[in-house]
Design a protein around this motif. Sequence first.
Motif, PDB file in Angstrom:
ATOM      1  N   ARG A  70       5.368  -4.250   5.901  1.00  0.00           N
ATOM      2  CA  ARG A  70       4.929  -2.898   5.892  1.00  0.00           C
ATOM      3  C   ARG A  70       3.230  -3.205   5.734  1.00  0.00           C
ATOM      4  NH1 ARG A  70       5.137   1.488   1.206  1.00  0.00           N
ATOM      5  NH2 ARG A  70       4.233   3.244   2.212  1.00  0.00           N
ATOM      6  N   THR A  71       2.660  -4.099   4.983  1.00  0.00           N
ATOM      7  CA  THR A  71       1.111  -4.171   4.910  1.00  0.00           C
ATOM      8  C   THR A  71       0.662  -4.376   6.293  1.00  0.00           C
ATOM      9  OG1 THR A  71       1.395  -4.735   2.716  1.00  0.00           O
ATOM     10  CG2 THR A  71      -0.599  -5.308   3.525  1.00  0.00           C
ATOM     11  N   ALA A  72       1.451  -5.466   7.007  1.00  0.00           N
ATOM     12  CA  ALA A  72       0.997  -6.020   8.212  1.00  0.00           C
ATOM     13  C   ALA A  72       1.034  -4.817   9.180  1.00  0.00           C
ATOM     14  CB  ALA A  72       1.869  -7.183   8.563  1.00  0.00           C
ATOM     15  N   ARG A  73       1.697  -3.869   9.104  1.00  0.00           N
ATOM     16  CA  ARG A  73       1.650  -2.718  10.009  1.00  0.00           C
ATOM     17  C   ARG A  73       0.571  -1.974   9.778  1.00  0.00           C
ATOM     18  NH1 ARG A  73       7.577  -2.666   9.746  1.00  0.00           N
ATOM     19  NH2 ARG A  73       7.400  -0.877   8.193  1.00  0.00           N
ATOM     20  N   ALA A  74       0.392  -1.800   8.327  1.00  0.00           N
ATOM     21  CA  ALA A  74      -0.590  -0.731   7.772  1.00  0.00           C
ATOM     22  C   ALA A  74      -2.164  -1.028   8.246  1.00  0.00           C
ATOM     23  CB  ALA A  74      -0.641  -0.655   6.333  1.00  0.00           C
ATOM     24  N   VAL A  75      -2.637  -2.453   8.402  1.00  0.00           N
ATOM     25  CA  VAL A  75      -3.678  -2.867   8.630  1.00  0.00           C
ATOM     26  C   VAL A  75      -3.937  -3.045  10.131  1.00  0.00           C
ATOM     27  CG1 VAL A  75      -4.010  -3.780   6.393  1.00  0.00           C
ATOM     28  CG2 VAL A  75      -3.229  -5.140   8.207  1.00  0.00           C
ATOM     29  N   THR A  76      -2.984  -2.905  11.065  1.00  0.00           N
ATOM     30  CA  THR A  76      -3.222  -2.914  12.446  1.00  0.00           C
ATOM     31  C   THR A  76      -3.307  -1.724  13.215  1.00  0.00           C
ATOM     32  OG1 THR A  76      -0.681  -3.124  12.532  1.00  0.00           O
ATOM     33  CG2 THR A  76      -2.100  -5.252  12.458  1.00  0.00           C
ATOM     34  N   GLY A  77      -3.426  -0.543  12.540  1.00  0.00           N
ATOM     35  CA  GLY A  77      -3.698   0.638  13.033  1.00  0.00           C
ATOM     36  C   GLY A  77      -5.078   1.115  13.438  1.00  0.00           C
ATOM     37  N   GLU A  78      -5.295   2.236  13.529  1.00  0.00           N
ATOM     38  CA  GLU A  78      -6.746   2.759  14.005  1.00  0.00           C
ATOM     39  C   GLU A  78      -7.257   3.660  12.966  1.00  0.00           C
ATOM     40  OE1 GLU A  78      -7.015   4.506  17.877  1.00  0.00           O
ATOM     41  OE2 GLU A  78      -6.620   2.506  18.883  1.00  0.00           O
ATOM     42  N   THR A  79      -6.582   3.788  11.813  1.00  0.00           N
ATOM     43  CA  THR A  79      -7.098   4.529  10.498  1.00  0.00           C
ATOM     44  C   THR A  79      -6.613   4.070   9.496  1.00  0.00           C
ATOM     45  OG1 THR A  79      -5.210   5.972  10.413  1.00  0.00           O
ATOM     46  CG2 THR A  79      -6.952   6.537  12.020  1.00  0.00           C
ATOM     47  N   LEU A  80      -7.115   4.082   8.345  1.00  0.00           N
ATOM     48  CA  LEU A  80      -6.498   3.643   6.976  1.00  0.00           C
ATOM     49  C   LEU A  80      -5.329   4.441   6.417  1.00  0.00           C
ATOM     50  CD1 LEU A  80      -9.900   2.622   5.374  1.00  0.00           C
ATOM     51  CD2 LEU A  80      -8.021   1.122   6.176  1.00  0.00           C
ATOM     52  N   ASN A  81      -4.829   5.410   7.008  1.00  0.00           N
ATOM     53  CA  ASN A  81      -3.845   6.337   6.536  1.00  0.00           C
ATOM     54  C   ASN A  81      -2.815   5.312   5.931  1.00  0.00           C
ATOM     55  OD1 ASN A  81      -5.396   8.241   8.646  1.00  0.00           O
ATOM     56  ND2 ASN A  81      -4.409   9.589   7.091  1.00  0.00           N
ATOM     57  N   ALA A  82      -2.203   4.476   6.774  1.00  0.00           N
ATOM     58  CA  ALA A  82      -1.010   3.905   6.566  1.00  0.00           C
ATOM     59  C   ALA A  82      -1.312   2.746   5.281  1.00  0.00           C
ATOM     60  CB  ALA A  82      -0.548   3.046   7.704  1.00  0.00           C
ATOM     61  N   TRP A  83      -2.603   2.283   5.397  1.00  0.00           N
ATOM     62  CA  TRP A  83      -2.948   1.434   4.185  1.00  0.00           C
ATOM     63  C   TRP A  83      -3.194   2.326   2.829  1.00  0.00           C
ATOM     64  CZ3 TRP A  83      -7.807   2.124   1.432  1.00  0.00           C
ATOM     65  CH2 TRP A  83      -7.940   0.895   0.370  1.00  0.00           C
ATOM     66  N   MET A  84      -3.602   3.499   2.909  1.00  0.00           N
ATOM     67  CA  MET A  84      -3.716   4.143   1.835  1.00  0.00           C
ATOM     68  C   MET A  84      -2.297   4.761   1.469  1.00  0.00           C
ATOM     69  SD  MET A  84      -6.766   6.901   3.030  1.00  0.00           S
ATOM     70  CE  MET A  84      -8.514   6.031   2.984  1.00  0.00           C
ATOM     71  N   ALA A  85      -1.384   4.727   2.303  1.00  0.00           N
ATOM     72  CA  ALA A  85      -0.085   5.029   1.810  1.00  0.00           C
ATOM     73  C   ALA A  85       0.899   3.998   1.235  1.00  0.00           C
ATOM     74  CB  ALA A  85       0.936   5.450   3.026  1.00  0.00           C
ATOM     75  N   LEU A  86       0.322   2.841   1.303  1.00  0.00           N
ATOM     76  CA  LEU A  86       0.993   1.618   0.502  1.00  0.00           C
ATOM     77  C   LEU A  86       0.668   1.811  -1.098  1.00  0.00           C
ATOM     78  CD1 LEU A  86      -0.869  -1.327   2.385  1.00  0.00           C
ATOM     79  CD2 LEU A  86       1.700  -0.614   2.633  1.00  0.00           C
ATOM     80  N   ASP A  87       1.707   1.222  -1.626  1.00  0.00           N
ATOM     81  CA  ASP A  87       1.683   1.345  -3.367  1.00  0.00           C
ATOM     82  C   ASP A  87       0.575   0.564  -3.820  1.00  0.00           C
ATOM     83  OD1 ASP A  87       2.751  -1.221  -3.821  1.00  0.00           O
ATOM     84  OD2 ASP A  87       4.583  -0.527  -3.415  1.00  0.00           O
ATOM     85  N   ALA A  88       0.122   0.746  -5.043  1.00  0.00           N
ATOM     86  CA  ALA A  88      -1.145   0.125  -5.571  1.00  0.00           C
ATOM     87  C   ALA A  88      -0.789  -1.487  -5.659  1.00  0.00           C
ATOM     88  CB  ALA A  88      -1.324   0.663  -7.012  1.00  0.00           C
ATOM     89  N   ALA A  89       0.397  -1.893  -5.748  1.00  0.00           N
ATOM     90  CA  ALA A  89       0.537  -3.278  -5.939  1.00  0.00           C
ATOM     91  C   ALA A  89       0.629  -3.979  -4.583  1.00  0.00           C
ATOM     92  CB  ALA A  89       2.084  -3.476  -6.427  1.00  0.00           C
ATOM     93  N   GLN A  90       0.658  -3.338  -3.280  1.00  0.00           N
ATOM     94  CA  GLN A  90       0.807  -3.765  -2.139  1.00  0.00           C
ATOM     95  C   GLN A  90      -0.704  -3.909  -1.771  1.00  0.00           C
ATOM     96  OE1 GLN A  90       3.285  -0.926  -0.231  1.00  0.00           O
ATOM     97  NE2 GLN A  90       4.585  -2.673   0.641  1.00  0.00           N
ATOM     98  N   ARG A  91      -1.675  -2.746  -2.008  1.00  0.00           N
ATOM     99  CA  ARG A  91      -3.129  -2.770  -1.805  1.00  0.00           C
ATOM    100  C   ARG A  91      -3.468  -4.042  -2.542  1.00  0.00           C
ATOM    101  NH1 ARG A  91      -2.323   2.687  -2.646  1.00  0.00           N
ATOM    102  NH2 ARG A  91      -3.677   2.432  -4.608  1.00  0.00           N
ATOM    103  N   ARG A  92      -3.047  -4.064  -3.837  1.00  0.00           N
ATOM    104  CA  ARG A  92      -3.846  -5.033  -4.729  1.00  0.00           C
ATOM    105  C   ARG A  92      -3.402  -6.536  -3.997  1.00  0.00           C
ATOM    106  NH1 ARG A  92      -1.563  -4.117  -9.485  1.00  0.00           N
ATOM    107  NH2 ARG A  92      -3.299  -2.383  -9.711  1.00  0.00           N
ATOM    108  N   THR A  93      -2.059  -6.754  -3.494  1.00  0.00           N
ATOM    109  CA  THR A  93      -1.731  -8.106  -2.859  1.00  0.00           C
ATOM    110  C   THR A  93      -2.997  -8.311  -1.529  1.00  0.00           C
ATOM    111  OG1 THR A  93       0.235  -8.112  -4.037  1.00  0.00           O
ATOM    112  CG2 THR A  93      -0.145  -9.254  -1.814  1.00  0.00           C
TER     113      THR A  93
END
Length: 439
Positions: A70-93
């Motif tokens: 899920r994180t890999a998909r979030a950081v391969t887009g063209e906006t940070l929306n999917a990264w922002m949607a990650l839970d706090a633990a995933q963003r921290r990792t």
Amino acid sequence: MTTHIDRTHGAALASWVESAHGHAQFPIQNLPMGVFATGASARIGCAIGDQVLDVAAALSAGLLPDVDTRTARAVTGETLNAWMALDAAQRRTLRVDLSRLLEAGSHTGAIAQRHRGVILHAQEDCRMLLPAQVGDYTDYYAGIHHAYNCGVIFRPEQPLQPNYKHLPVAYHGRASTLMPSGVPVHRPSGQVRVDGDGGPQGRFQPTARLDYELELAIWVGPGNPLATRIDIAQAAQHVAGFGLLNDWSARDIQAWESAPLGPFLGKNFMTSVSPWVVTSDAMAPFRAARMPRDASDPRPLAYLDDADDAACGGLSIALEVHLSTRRMREAGLAPHRLSHGDASALWWTPAQMVAHHTAGGCNLRPGDLIGTGTISMPEGRECGCLLEMTHGGKRPVQLPNGEVRSFLEDGDEVVLRGTCRREGFASIGFGECRGQVRG
């Protein structure tokens, strides 16, 4: 609360990216997220020194092996929306993995250096974009000194409205006119009040009272379903990060249209946002207690009251406003610092703003933007806007080159800056939020 301090915050941590060493804004202890372009396509990046790490390129090179799907998909887009949607633990990792990738002496860092020509871009060669596709934008009024100073100008008998210390006051802004730092602001037109023989009436004209507002941007992370609310104890986990925000304001248009409702054309023409999102995790060492209440102040209602938030839900960020006029630039003069202050002067914390926003069942979404409201200090001219600083235009500001300003003129450029400092930790910054006025 997001107060997790780990080795990524260590003052001794160093990066193999040479420009990160002692960098005033983007050392390895910061690692803010943003969206950049070097050509036609937008990509997600991470600031490190004077470089941008292409996160998708690092992922493709196998330099982020612990990132989940899920994180890999979030950081391969063209906006940070999917990264922002990650839970706090995933963003921290992800932050930990990025830190390890950029760390001098780490195994991953040694491998990453061999890919530097692919994964790094000079910031000066990058065009920074708005970090997220913003569905909604809400502007609070949480700077109590700003509220009081404006009240002195317009309601000296009662500077603060009776509700101010009971609930976070806000209005909904216009998401379509949010622009990244550097986009010029065009002087808007609208109705202003003129007094004639028949009494007050409106006249359509360009604003003569263009102003800036020094604010923080709060980027919403995971949202909530409609007709639910976010509990104050969990609200900080729903904030992905922070930036700088300039809520440009046409004061004469605002004054005439705001009776009885709130701002409209006086605010909806443009709001500037800094392009880098300083993550909630990067801000962990720079948390502060919320503004103290005295015995005469009301205690927040239960849905706004949390012991952890009271202890460390505030933010300690040194803020500055600089002004450069056309004449100053032509003469080769440096911008003049108009004012400075600190984000600790917010009556309401980010978590309280999130909790209140959803208290009636409003559904926040990843990438929604919240402005804190103008941040000012209690005394002197350390104000977050010209309206306060000049007492409604009656006390113009004298600039070092002899120019005076009651409000902004064409050619003026306003630059907002923010820096976090704490003994025992590396200082981090927010970059700039910059905008020049065009006629």
